[in-house]
Design an enzyme around this catalytic site. Structure first.
Site, short mmCIF file in Angstrom:
data_model
loop_
_atom_site.label_atom_id
_atom_site.label_comp_id
_atom_site.label_asym_id
_atom_site.label_seq_id
_atom_site.Cartn_x
_atom_site.Cartn_y
_atom_site.Cartn_z
CE LYS A 20 -15.47 34.73 65.67
NZ LYS A 20 -16.54 35.77 65.67
NE ARG A 25 -12.23 43.94 70.70
CZ ARG A 25 -13.24 43.13 70.43
NH1 ARG A 25 -13.12 42.18 69.50
NH2 ARG A 25 -14.40 43.25 71.08
N GLY A 92 -21.29 39.84 63.49
CA GLY A 92 -21.81 40.87 64.38
C GLY A 92 -20.72 41.76 64.91
CB SER A 166 -22.40 43.77 74.80
OG SER A 166 -21.98 43.78 73.44
CD GLN A 168 -20.16 41.58 69.03
OE1 GLN A 168 -21.26 41.99 68.68
NE2 GLN A 168 -19.72 40.37 68.71
CG ASP A 312 -18.10 33.77 71.95
OD1 ASP A 312 -19.31 34.00 71.84
OD2 ASP A 312 -17.22 34.59 71.63
NE ARG A 343 -23.47 30.51 69.26
CZ ARG A 343 -22.37 31.23 69.14
NH1 ARG A 343 -21.81 31.78 70.21
NH2 ARG A 343 -21.81 31.40 67.96
NE ARG A 385 -17.96 31.08 69.18
CZ ARG A 385 -16.68 31.24 68.85
NH1 ARG A 385 -15.89 30.17 68.77
NH2 ARG A 385 -16.18 32.43 68.58
#
Length: 427
Positions: A20, A25, A92, A166, A168, A312, A343, A385
């Protein structure tokens, strides 16, 4: 839906869907490069489709024949103002990375998301992008989507220490920095997945990396490429765990990505005594075939620099720990609280309902194994997830039924998950 339970042995071969993170990207780099990019094995989950649709709305021609996605890039300068809101759905990654692209565009865009995404923090990108010259406003002082973003062609380079680990945020700043005149320096708190850095080089760009420091210059010319996306180790993680915890299981996973910033789960499994072998290693694509066999597992401690390498995978690792001897501690994982759900809370509540001895902490969880699991009625809470973790946990239940609601969330990253699960059980 009623989940499969009481599995005896799982045997089979699975090719997990494309990674993913890399799929997102590859779409972005293809869209901001000059020329044609062809991508094979893209994940066609809902999150990645949000990224594709966003760039289509910004004037990029993207074709998908079912096997190859072809992008006709015209560089950053070829992007145009969308006619509508950019809807990022549950993604996100899409919102944060594309915000970095938009920071250097001279038009205003509003980015929206679903209920879950609308609760996720965006100040972590809004603050540094604002320092670079973009104007960003969100709900509650830039904290939450919807985000209104006005970019500028006069974007300034940045020297920035990331306050959180992060990938991201790092990637958003890299995409913004590429549109500046001058050198930017980004310093990571802990090393995170490096797909963006790898891909810049793949598309003809340059950056210098030393320890946790990334230096890059703006104004670089990126050129379209042919890309093959390896399978997602975060999706493979569910099959790794199920192979380890269901007696006499033997599972082969083909074409799994083994980028060194993502293989924390392999290190943890090995430390716990799990039997997992790598073969058919492709060093160019960074992929391998993984063979997993049932194993007697010992508890472990997971914290520090290991956390970004398996962030993750922590929900399914928590399930794994319920079947290991001893007490497993997961710490330094407060980032789990700002994923699609909290989570930490949702994993603990879900596994507790099934009989696990698990406790939430401020930055992780404590799991005492080995414990049998029992029937329960559970919910995905809109988190792919969580849904997949529960489906794997259900296989350990000997009597009664496990009901799962909200299973459509699984389509975010693994549309064929339940089909693959059924194939393993019935093999």
């Amino acid at each position: 839906m009623k989940l499969l339970t009481n599995a005896n042995t799982l045997k089979g071969t699975i090719r997990v869907p494309g990674d993913k993170s890399i799929s997102h990207r590859a779409i972005i780099f293809g869209s901001i490069s000059q020329g044609v990019t062809r991508i094979v094995d893209v994940l066609r989950g809902e999150d990645v489709l949000s990224t594709i649709e966003a760039f289509k709305q910004m004037g990029v021609l993207i074709e998908d024949d079912g096997e190859i996605i072809t992008i006709y890039g015209k560089g950053f300068a070829g992007l145009t103002q969308p006619n509508n809101l950019l809807d990022m759905g549950n993604s996100g990654t899409s919102m944060r990375l594309i915000a970095g692209v938009l920071a250097g565009q001279e038009f205003e865009v509003t980015m929206v998301g679903d209920n879950s995404l609308s609760k996720r923090p965006m100040d972590r990108i809004a603050l540094p992008l604002s320092k670079m010259g973009a104007r960003i406003s969100g709900v509650t002082n830039r904290d939450l989507p919807p985000l209104k973003l006005q970019g500028t062609k006069k974007l300034k380079p940045i020297f920035y220490h990331l306050p959180v680990a992060s990938a991201q945020v790092k990637s958003a700043l890299i995409f913004a920095a590429l549109q500046t005149k001058g050198e930017s320096l980004i310093v990571e708190k802990e090393q995170t997945r490096n797909h963006t850095e790898d891909m810049i080089r793949q598309f003809g760009g340059h950056l210098d990396i030393k320890d946790k420091e990334i230096r890059l210059n703006g104004g670089q010319s990126l050129v379209g490429q042919d890309i093959r996306v390896p399978g997602d180790i975060s999706s493979a993680a569910f099959w790794i765990v199920v192979g380890l915890i269901i007696p006499n299981s033997h599972i082969i996973l083909e074409n799994v990505g083994i980028n060194e910033t993502r293989t924390g789960i392999l290190d943890v499994v090995s430390k716990m005594g799990g039997k997992i072998k790598l073969s058919s290693v492709d060093n160019q694509v960074k992929s391998a075939t993984l063979t997993v066999d049932y194993s007697h597992l010992q508890a472990t401690h997971i914290s520090g620099a290991m956390i970004p390498r398996l962030i993750d995978e922590l929900p399914i690792i928590a399930l794994l720990a319920t079947q290991a001897q001893g007490t497993t501690v997961i710490a330094d994982a407060q980032e789990l609280k700002v994923k699609e759900t909290d989570r930490i809370q949702v994993v603990v509540e879900s596994l507790k309902q099934m009989g696990a001895d698990i406790t939430a902490t401020a930055d992780g969880m404590i799991i005492r194994g080995n414990t049998p699991l029992h029937a329960a009625s559970l919910d995905c809470h809109g988190d792919h997830r969580i849904g997949m973790m529960i489906a794997i946990a259900a296989l350990l239940v000997k009597e009664g039924e496990v009901d799962l609601s909200g299973e459509e969330a699984i389509n975010t990253s693994y549309p064929n998950f339940l089909e693959h699960l059924e194939g393993l059980v019935n093999a």
